[in-house]
Design an enzyme around this catalytic site. Structure first.
Site, PDB file in Angstrom:
ATOM      1  N   ASP A 259       0.864  -1.313   0.028  1.00 51.09           N
ATOM      2  CA  ASP A 259       0.046  -0.017   0.019  1.00 51.09           C
ATOM      3  C   ASP A 259       0.840   1.313   0.064  1.00 51.09           C
ATOM      4  O   ASP A 259       0.531   2.061  -0.543  1.00 51.09           O
ATOM      5  CB  ASP A 259      -0.946   0.052   1.090  1.00 51.09           C
ATOM      6  CG  ASP A 259      -2.268  -0.713   0.873  1.00 51.09           C
ATOM      7  OD1 ASP A 259      -2.232  -1.583  -0.076  1.00 51.09           O
ATOM      8  OD2 ASP A 259      -3.280  -0.675   1.594  1.00 51.09           O
TER       9      ASP A 259
ATOM     10  N   ASN B 179      -4.448  -2.096  -4.165  1.00 47.60           N
ATOM     11  CA  ASN B 179      -5.850  -2.128  -3.254  1.00 47.60           C
ATOM     12  C   ASN B 179      -5.857  -1.174  -2.350  1.00 47.60           C
ATOM     13  O   ASN B 179      -6.271  -1.749  -1.019  1.00 47.60           O
ATOM     14  CB  ASN B 179      -6.064  -3.745  -3.164  1.00 47.60           C
ATOM     15  CG  ASN B 179      -7.583  -3.914  -2.688  1.00 47.60           C
ATOM     16  OD1 ASN B 179      -8.547  -3.075  -2.619  1.00 47.60           O
ATOM     17  ND2 ASN B 179      -7.686  -5.021  -2.149  1.00 47.60           N
TER      18      ASN B 179
ATOM     19  N   ASP C 212     -10.795  -2.422  12.194  1.00 42.80           N
ATOM     20  CA  ASP C 212      -9.827  -3.426  11.500  1.00 42.80           C
ATOM     21  C   ASP C 212      -9.254  -4.506  12.585  1.00 42.80           C
ATOM     22  O   ASP C 212      -9.346  -5.627  12.722  1.00 42.80           O
ATOM     23  CB  ASP C 212      -8.558  -2.986  11.118  1.00 42.80           C
ATOM     24  CG  ASP C 212      -8.926  -2.226   9.699  1.00 42.80           C
ATOM     25  OD1 ASP C 212      -9.822  -2.277   9.074  1.00 42.80           O
ATOM     26  OD2 ASP C 212      -8.081  -1.451   9.261  1.00 42.80           O
TER      27      ASP C 212
ATOM     28  N   GLU D  19     -11.131  -4.803   2.094  1.00 40.18           N
ATOM     29  CA  GLU D  19     -10.284  -5.517   1.213  1.00 40.18           C
ATOM     30  C   GLU D  19     -11.274  -6.862   0.344  1.00 40.18           C
ATOM     31  O   GLU D  19     -11.050  -7.050  -0.677  1.00 40.18           O
ATOM     32  CB  GLU D  19      -9.141  -6.419   1.636  1.00 40.18           C
ATOM     33  CG  GLU D  19      -7.803  -5.406   1.769  1.00 40.18           C
ATOM     34  CD  GLU D  19      -7.955  -4.482   2.962  1.00 40.18           C
ATOM     35  OE1 GLU D  19      -8.976  -4.129   3.601  1.00 40.18           O
ATOM     36  OE2 GLU D  19      -6.966  -3.547   3.426  1.00 40.18           O
TER      37      GLU D  19
ATOM     38  N   HIS E 296      -4.922  -9.408   3.566  1.00 42.63           N
ATOM     39  CA  HIS E 296      -3.944  -9.344   4.530  1.00 42.63           C
ATOM     40  C   HIS E 296      -4.311  -9.605   6.066  1.00 42.63           C
ATOM     41  O   HIS E 296      -3.702 -10.411   6.736  1.00 42.63           O
ATOM     42  CB  HIS E 296      -2.932  -8.183   4.798  1.00 42.63           C
ATOM     43  CG  HIS E 296      -3.770  -6.948   5.009  1.00 42.63           C
ATOM     44  ND1 HIS E 296      -3.543  -5.725   5.753  1.00 42.63           N
ATOM     45  CD2 HIS E 296      -4.835  -6.346   4.518  1.00 42.63           C
ATOM     46  CE1 HIS E 296      -4.264  -4.935   6.071  1.00 42.63           C
ATOM     47  NE2 HIS E 296      -5.392  -5.204   5.073  1.00 42.63           N
ATOM     48  N   ARG E 297      -5.404  -9.034   6.672  1.00 40.23           N
ATOM     49  CA  ARG E 297      -5.935  -9.474   7.968  1.00 40.23           C
ATOM     50  C   ARG E 297      -6.326 -10.759   7.854  1.00 40.23           C
ATOM     51  O   ARG E 297      -6.190 -11.358   9.230  1.00 40.23           O
ATOM     52  CB  ARG E 297      -6.863  -8.225   8.445  1.00 40.23           C
ATOM     53  CG  ARG E 297      -6.213  -7.042   8.414  1.00 40.23           C
ATOM     54  CD  ARG E 297      -6.888  -5.928   9.202  1.00 40.23           C
ATOM     55  NE  ARG E 297      -6.209  -4.562   8.924  1.00 40.23           N
ATOM     56  CZ  ARG E 297      -5.077  -4.067   9.308  1.00 40.23           C
ATOM     57  NH1 ARG E 297      -4.385  -5.070   9.899  1.00 40.23           N
ATOM     58  NH2 ARG E 297      -4.537  -3.005   9.109  1.00 40.23           N
TER      59      ARG E 297
ATOM     60  N   LYS F  98       0.699  -6.607   2.124  1.00 35.14           N
ATOM     61  CA  LYS F  98      -0.298  -5.124   2.210  1.00 35.14           C
ATOM     62  C   LYS F  98       0.171  -4.247   3.299  1.00 35.14           C
ATOM     63  O   LYS F  98       0.366  -3.099   3.011  1.00 35.14           O
ATOM     64  CB  LYS F  98      -1.792  -5.387   2.037  1.00 35.14           C
ATOM     65  CG  LYS F  98      -2.508  -4.337   1.853  1.00 35.14           C
ATOM     66  CD  LYS F  98      -4.101  -4.741   1.543  1.00 35.14           C
ATOM     67  CE  LYS F  98      -4.939  -3.594   1.017  1.00 35.14           C
ATOM     68  NZ  LYS F  98      -5.114  -2.462   1.396  1.00 35.14           N
TER      69      LYS F  98
END
Ligand code: DC
Length: 679
Positions: A52, A94, A329, A357, A403-404, A436
């Site tokens: 990012d 993204n 998040d 995402e 990613h998360r 990311k």
């Protein structure tokens, strides 16, 4: 690191140690944009290096900002509010934190100074809404064209020099889909507030307020003091102009910290904590409030400025019911903690998960169910009940290019601590999506995780000289994300150490002492012996001859035994060499014995030597190889023999890739995950 299709985590039993966090994504991309818009140079310390931030940097460069790296510091030369480039096509991956604010800033600049800017991203970015921001910009006189589906990127923003912005009345923006639309306006509008006050009013309930606080905090660092009236009205005072603070430090990412806070609460049960450095209780990031949620579930969290320390408190964890609007998040990490909680965890206020995402509510529900959890998902909530001990499953978990998802789901590997019987390995598909925000996430996690060595999977590769076993072993380790032990290198290094210390090759005791104290490091693809790079020297034929002598001494083999065992670390090991499957790792899960006809091996060696400009004839090489085979087969110490349970692979007519695929096929048959997806 290269793309790998999956990483398998063995069942993990504990964790302790220190995790140093990469910089915050939200702060990094805001600081980059602010530094890019301000005049003069800003020295940015501890910037996150991730997908990012890379797209943001590429965009700034395309717009004419100067970027100069000086060790860990990035110097950004900003535009001073004046466009240098009036036409550009920007690819923003993204990264919502790049797409939204750049759209607003470039719309404002193109309208007043003239320009044409195209903003696009990956297909998922084109499914992430931006219509509320566009709807706020158009009434100001900004020309924003939809290049695809209306309300979504890609977009074209354009204007003619000298245009005027209609900012006499308050600008209205919706706040209930993403707070990034408000953030984008707040970052862009100081560009036109030199001679008039600019007000922004939020329609609907503003979500994710802590992210807006980060924006306000960083604006203040760049000289813009926004007046706030509740969460409804924000006023940028007349006379505002960006001023670089000169230098700014990016704090560690509080959302990334959540995985390690959870790790400590789940797995730091033995006294030593999980320590987190880079972000602490003084953080300006809203996700630091995750600490309260982790405490409520039972984690014992302490902290100070720039650090946190986490141990298990109550165990098992306690389920909680929580409105997560303030930690959108990090709340995903609570879903992973719920796997270790008694009762049903209910997370509400998470409607924004659907436009991140991926659709994170659907994704989290599907993957936690695969692990055996019971999940109820709604429009803006999720309820999770942990699997019963016998209900845990060995799951191959999808990560949705999110990613998360990958970072949260990895925590499921600690299922032995939840009493999972049997303990289950966990497969994370497409693990590199963590790039990311946290490219080294898995390495950091593995550095802290602990499991009994015998539960770490090992693949051994052996075979006669020039069979290609080293190449095969390295390729397997790379594809599986496993550690690599090139045991021959240890004998080769012992040989080199003996030569430079003047130790005779027949002095078994002295050689063994040298081997036991071998100061050898494997750094990426370099090998360092006593501080000296010996990578190339190690591969010389003459070093091989030394190795062949020293490896014949039982005391030397014994001295290197412990060192070899120490390579068996999470998540797994590929071990290449003579006695790996017979003596060092007799319990290896897969043993490969690689062979090829002597003519074929001679031809390969010939090609190798000729390419290095070393003259050789095929017949001589073949005779050498056959003589070496006989010696290797018949030597009294560590003769070349396949382990009884080894699988033979004759690669005479296989390419390296074909051999790798064959072995990976065998490996997968032995794993409990079923057939992996194609590709
Ligand atoms: O695999 P290689 O060419 O790097 O091995 C160098 C020498 O060390 C060779 O003579 C075999 C020996 N060796 C050994 O005895 N035991 C091992 N585990 C690895 C190599």
């Amino acid at each position: 690191m290269l793309e790998i299709p999956f990483v398998d985590l063995p069942p993990l039993h504990g964790a302790s140690g220190t995790a140093v966090l990469p910089g915050s994504k939200s702060i990094s991309n805001r600081v980059l944009l602010l530094a890019g818009l301000a005049g003069g140079e800003t020295a940015v310390h501890d910037l996150l290096d991730s997908d990012d931030t890379r797209v943001m940097l590429a965009a700034l460069k395309a717009l004419g900002c100067t970027l100069r790296r000086d060790g860990p510091v990035l110097h950004v030369g900003g535009l001073g509010g004046r466009l240098r480039v009036h036409e550009a096509s920007l690819f923003l991956g993204n990264a919502g934190t790049a797409m939204r604010p750049l759209t607003a800033a470039l719309a404002v600049l193109a309208t007043t100074q003239g320009g044409r800017f195209e903003l696009r991203g990956v297909p998922r970015m084109h499914e992430r809404p931006i219509g509320d921001l566009v709807d706020a910009l158009r009434p100001l006189g900004c020309r924003v064209d939809d290049l695809g589906q209306p309300g979504y990127p890609p977009l074209l923003v354009h204007g003619d020099a000298g245009g005027r912005l209609e900012i006499g009345r308050p600008i209205r923006v919706r706040g209930d889909v993403s707070s990034q639309f408000l953030t984008a306006l707040l970052l862009a509008l100081p560009l036109v507030a030199a001679d008039r006050e600019v007000a922004v009013e939020v329609d609907g309930e503003l979500i994710s307020r802590p992210y807006v606080e980060i924006t306000l905090n960083l604006l203040a660092r760049f000289g813009i003091d926004v007046a706030r009236d509740g969460w409804r009205r924000f006023t940028i005072p007349r006379g505002s102009a960006y001023r670089t603070p000169g230098a700014i430090r990016v704090e560690g990412d509080a959302s990334s910290a959540s995985y390690f806070v959870a790790l400590g609460a789940i797995a730091a049960g033995g006294g030593a904590p999980v320590r987190i450095e880079g972000v602490g209780l003084d953080s300006i990031q809203g996700d630091i409030r995750f600490v309260d949620a982790a405490r409520a579930m039972g984690g014992d969290v302490r902290g100070g400025p720039g650090w946190l320390e986490v141990r298990r408190g109550r165990w098992p964890l306690e389920a909680i019911t929580l409105d997560c609007n303030h930690i959108p998040d990090a709340a995903m990490t609570l879903a992973a903690m719920a796997l270790y909680a008694r009762g049903t965890t209910r997370l509400t206020g998470i409607a924004s998960w659907r436009v991140k995402e991926t659709d994170r509510i659907a994704a989290m529900a599907a993957e936690l169910r695969r692990l055996g959890a019971t999940v109820v998902a709604g429009d803006d909530f999720v309820e999770i009940t942990a699997p019963a001990p016998h209900a845990w499953r060995a799951a191959s978990l999808h990560t949705y290019d999110d990613h998360r998802m990958a970072m949260c789901l990895a925590l499921a590997a600690f299922n032995p601590l939840a009493g999972a019987t049997p303990a289950r390995p966990v497969r994370i598909l497409d693990p590199r999506c963590v790039g990311k925000t946290f490219p080294d996430y898995f390495e950091t996690l593995f550095g802290l995780a602990w499991t009994p060595p015998e539960t770490v999977p090992v693949i051994t590769v052996d075979g006669p000289t020039a069979s290609g076993k080293g190449t095969l072993a390295a390729a397997l380790a790379q594809r599986l994300g496993y550690h690599l032990l090139d045991s021959g290198a240890l004998y080769r290094a012992t040989g080199l150490a003996a030569r430079s210390a003047g130790v005779a090759l027949d002095d078994e005791a002295a050689l063994a002492r040298l081997a036991a104290r071998l100061d050898l490091r494997f750094d990426a693809d370099r090998v360092v012996l006593r501080g000296e790079d010996v990578t190339d020297e190690l591969r010389l034929e003459s070093t091989g001859a030394l190795a062949s002598r020293v490896s014949a001494w039982p005391a030397v083999r014994e001295a290197l035994h412990g060192l070899q065992l120490a390579f068996r670390r999470v998540p797994g090991l590929v071990a290449d060499g003579r006695d790996m499957g017979t003596v060092v790792f007799p319990d290896a899960a897969l043993k490969v014995f690689l062979t090829a006809g002597s003519a074929e091996r001679a031809a390969r060696r010939h090609k190798q030597l000729i390419s290095k400009g070393i003259p050789a004839t095929l017949d001589d090489l073949r005779a050498d190889i056959e003589a070496r085979d006989r010696r290797d087969l018949n030597r009294p110490v560590a003769p070349l023999r396949p382990a009884e349970d080894a699988l033979a692979l004759d690669n005479s007519h296989l390419s390296i890739d074909e051999s790798v695929e064959r072995v990976l096929g065998w490996w997968d048959e032995r794993r409990p995950f079923g057939t992996p997806p194609a590709g």
